[in-house]
Design an enzyme around this catalytic site. Structure first.
Site, PDB file in Angstrom:
ATOM      1  N   ALA A  56       0.937  -1.118  -0.130  1.00 33.04           N
ATOM      2  CA  ALA A  56       0.051  -0.096   0.052  1.00 33.04           C
ATOM      3  C   ALA A  56       0.977   1.325   0.048  1.00 33.04           C
ATOM      4  CB  ALA A  56      -0.980  -0.067   1.154  1.00 33.04           C
TER       5      ALA A  56
ATOM      6  N   THR B 199       9.936  -7.312 -12.988  1.00 35.19           N
ATOM      7  CA  THR B 199       9.189  -8.622 -12.980  1.00 35.19           C
ATOM      8  C   THR B 199       8.226  -8.856 -11.897  1.00 35.19           C
ATOM      9  OG1 THR B 199      11.313  -9.424 -13.951  1.00 35.19           O
ATOM     10  CG2 THR B 199       9.958 -11.046 -12.985  1.00 35.19           C
TER      11      THR B 199
ATOM     12  N   CYS C 163       3.777   2.074  12.916  1.00 40.10           N
ATOM     13  CA  CYS C 163       4.580   2.517  12.025  1.00 40.10           C
ATOM     14  C   CYS C 163       5.567   3.661  12.601  1.00 40.10           C
ATOM     15  CB  CYS C 163       3.889   3.326  10.758  1.00 40.10           C
ATOM     16  SG  CYS C 163       2.903   1.915   9.866  1.00 40.10           S
TER      17      CYS C 163
HETATM   18  C1  LIG Z   1      -0.451  -0.729   6.502  1.00 37.17           C
HETATM   19  C2  LIG Z   1      -0.729   0.477   5.736  1.00 37.17           C
HETATM   20  C3  LIG Z   1      -0.289   1.261   4.799  1.00 37.17           C
HETATM   21  C4  LIG Z   1       1.082   0.619   4.171  1.00 37.17           C
HETATM   22  O1  LIG Z   1       0.859  -0.609   3.900  1.00 37.17           O
HETATM   23  P1  LIG Z   1       2.418  -1.751   3.164  1.00 37.17           P
HETATM   24  O2  LIG Z   1       1.860  -2.657   2.284  1.00 37.17           O
HETATM   25  O3  LIG Z   1       2.764  -2.090   4.783  1.00 37.17           O
HETATM   26  O4  LIG Z   1       3.391  -0.669   2.600  1.00 37.17           O
HETATM   27  C5  LIG Z   1      -0.817   2.270   4.248  1.00 37.17           C
HETATM   28  N1  LIG Z   1      -1.834   2.759   4.617  1.00 37.17           N
HETATM   29  C6  LIG Z   1      -2.639   2.265   5.627  1.00 37.17           C
HETATM   30  C7  LIG Z   1      -3.981   2.624   6.036  1.00 37.17           C
HETATM   31  C8  LIG Z   1      -2.049   1.055   6.318  1.00 37.17           C
HETATM   32  O5  LIG Z   1      -2.764   0.498   7.258  1.00 37.17           O
END
Ligand SMILES: *Cc1c(COP(=O)(O)O)cnc(C)c1O
Length: 398
Positions: A75, A244, A330
Site C-alpha cells: 500500500a 518482474t 509505524c
Molecule cells: C499498512 C498500511 C499502509 C502501508 O501498507 P504496506 O503494504 O505495509 O506498505 C498504508 N496505509 C494504511 C492505512 C495502512 O494500514
C-alpha cells in the site's frame, strides 16, 4: 481453558498468512517458477495465468474490472504511485490536492514531498469522532484542485470515512478521488465502482496474505485516470509499474482476496462480537478509560482505548504476553504522541496512554477474556503505583 501465549492482537500492523494462502503460493516458488512476462514457453504461460487469476480475485473483491488492477509492493507504493502519478500527469490542469489529518504516513509523507516540488496541499481537520466533514471537502475544492485523497478505514482507530459521499462530491466537482483502503479491503465491503473511487490502494499483509505485495486500482472509464509511472523499465502492468512480477506474492494476494470475499461478512460479525466483549469487559472493570474514535463508523475489528494515568508503553510492558500497540505501529519507534489521536483533540497525556487492539481471523473468545483480565489487572496495578493518579483522579477530559 489454557490459552496459548503470547496472544497476537495487533492485526492492524500485519496479519498472519492464512494457511490456505501459503498452500496456494508454494508451487509458484518451485515447479511453477516461471516469469509471467516469458511469452515463449509453458513456464511463462503458467505464471501469467496464475497472475491473471489473482487479478480477477482482487478486482472482484473491490468491484473493479481486472484491467484496472496494477500490482505493486504494497500500500505504501500504491499510495506513492497514485499521488505522485496523478500530480505529474495532471500538472497542466492544476496542482492542488486535498487530504485529511488522520491519513497514514504513506499518504501524508508523500504529500509533503509533493509540496516541496510545487504542489499545494490542504489537510482538513476531523471531528472528535475522527470523521472528515464532506462539506469541508466540498468547500476546499478550487479550480486548481486535481485530487482528493481520503482513507477508508483508519489504521489506529478503525474509523471509517464516508467515501461514497466523498466520491459523489469528487464526481460532481470533476476531481479525482484516491482512497487508501489498506485497512478496509477484506474487512468491510468496498465498491470502487459504486463509491465513485478513481484510485485505491490495498495491501496483502493486512488481509492474511504475504508482506511485500499489494495493488493499486486505477479507474479506466468515467473517467480514464492518467498516471505517470514512478518505475520505468520493461513496461509491465500496462506501463504503470515496471519490474518482474512477484508471482508467488500475487498468487497469495489473490487467494487472500478470494477467501475474504467468501468469509468477510461472517468473520466481521464474529469479530465485532469479540471486540464488543473486550470493550465491555474493560470498561466494566476500569474507570477513567476512554474510547478513541466513533463507535458506529468503525471497523468491527478495532478498539482503541486511553487509560488515564497510565503510560501506554508501561501498560504494553505490563502485559508482555499480549501483542498490541500504543499509537501507530509505524511511528512507535519514536515517542511522539499519535498524530491521529491529536487530530481528534485527545490531550497529549491521553494520547500517550492509548492502546490499540486489532482483532483478527485467528483470535478466539478465550483470548479476549484473557486480554481483558490482563489489561484490567495491569492498569489497576500501574495506577496504584502512581501517587499522582491517586491524588488527582482525572475527570472525563472532553
Ligand atoms: C499498512 C498500511 C499502509 C502501508 O501498507 P504496506 O503494504 O505495509 O506498505 C498504508 N496505509 C494504511 C492505512 C495502512 O494500514
Amino acid at each position: 481453558m489454557a490459552v496459548k501465549l503470547p496472544i497476537y492482537m495487533d492485526n492492524h500492523a500485519t496479519t498472519r498468512v492464512d494457511p490456505r494462502v501459503v498452500e496456494a503460493m508454494l508451487p509458484y516458488f518451485t515447479e511453477k517458477f516461471g516469469n509471467a512476462a516469458s511469452r515463449n514457453h509453458e513456464f511463462g504461460w503458467k505464471a501469467e495465468e496464475a497472475v491473471e487469476t489473482a487479478r480477477g480475485h482482487v478486482a472482484r473483491l473491490i468491484h473493479a474490472s481486472p484491467r484496472e488492477i496494477v500490482f505493486t509492493s504494497g500500500a505504501t507504493e500504491s499510495d506513492n504511485l497514485a499521488l505522485k502519478g496523478v500530480a505529474e500527469a495532471y500538472r497542466k490542469r492544476g496542482n492542488h490536492i486535498i487530504t485529511q489529518a488522520t491519513e497514514h504516513k504513506a499518504v501524508l509523507d508523500t504529500l509533503k514531498r509533493l509540496e516541496q516540488s510545487g504542489c499545494e496541499v490542504t489537510c482538513l481537520p476531523v471531528s472528535k469522532d475522527g470523521l472528515v466533514d464532506p462539506d469541508d471537502l466540498r468547500r476546499a475544492i478550487t479550480p486548481r484542485t486535481i485530487l482528493l485523497s481520503i482513507m477508508h478505514a483508519n489504521n489506529e482507530i478503525g474509523v471509517v470515512q464516508p467515501i461514497a459521499e466523498i466520491g459523489r462530491i469528487a464526481k460532481e466537482k470533476d476531481v479525482l478521488f484516491h482512497v487508501d483502503a489498506a485497512q478496509s479491503v477484506g474487512k468491510i465491503p468496498v465498491d470502487a465502482e459504486k463509491d465513485g473511487v478513481d484510485l485505491l490502494a490495498l495491501s496483502a499483509h493486512k488481509l492474511y496474505g504475504p508482506k511485500g505485495v499489494g495493488a493499486l486500482y486505477v479507474r479506466r472509464k468515467n473517467p480514464r485516470v492518467e498516471l505517470a509511472a514512478m518505475i520505468d523499465g520493461g513496461g509491465h502492468e500496462r506501463g504503470m509499474r515496471s519490474g518482474t512480477l512477484n508471482v508467488p506474492g500475487i498468487v497469495g494476494l489473490g487467494k487472500a482476496c478470494e477467501i475474504c470475499q467468501q468469509e468477510m461478512a461472517e468473520e466481521g460479525e464474529r469479530l465485532r462480537a469479540l471486540r464488543d466483549k473486550l470493550k465491555d469487559a474493560i470498561l466494566a472493570g476500569l474507570d477513567n478509560t476512554f474510547i478513541n474514535g466513533s463507535m458506529t463508523q468503525r471497523l468491527p475489528q478495532n478498539l482503541n482505548l486511553s487509560f488515564a494515568g497510565v503510560e501506554g508503553e508501561a501498560l504494553l510492558m505490563g502485559i508482555n504476553d499480549v501483542a498490541v500497540s500504543s499509537g501507530s505501529a509505524c511511528t512507535s519507534a519514536t515517542l511522539e504522541p499519535s498524530h491521529v489521536l491529536r487530530a481528534l483533540g485527545v490531550s497529549e497525556d491521553l494520547a500517550h496512554s492509548s492502546v490499540r487492539f486489532g482483532l483478527g481471523r485467528f483470535n478466539t473468545a478465550e483470548e479476549v477474556e484473557y486480554v481483558a483480565a490482563r489489561v484490567i489487572e495491569t492498569v489497576k496495578r500501574l495506577r496504584e503505583l502512581s501517587p499522582l493518579y491517586e491524588a488527582a483522579k482525572p475527570r472525563p477530559p472532553r
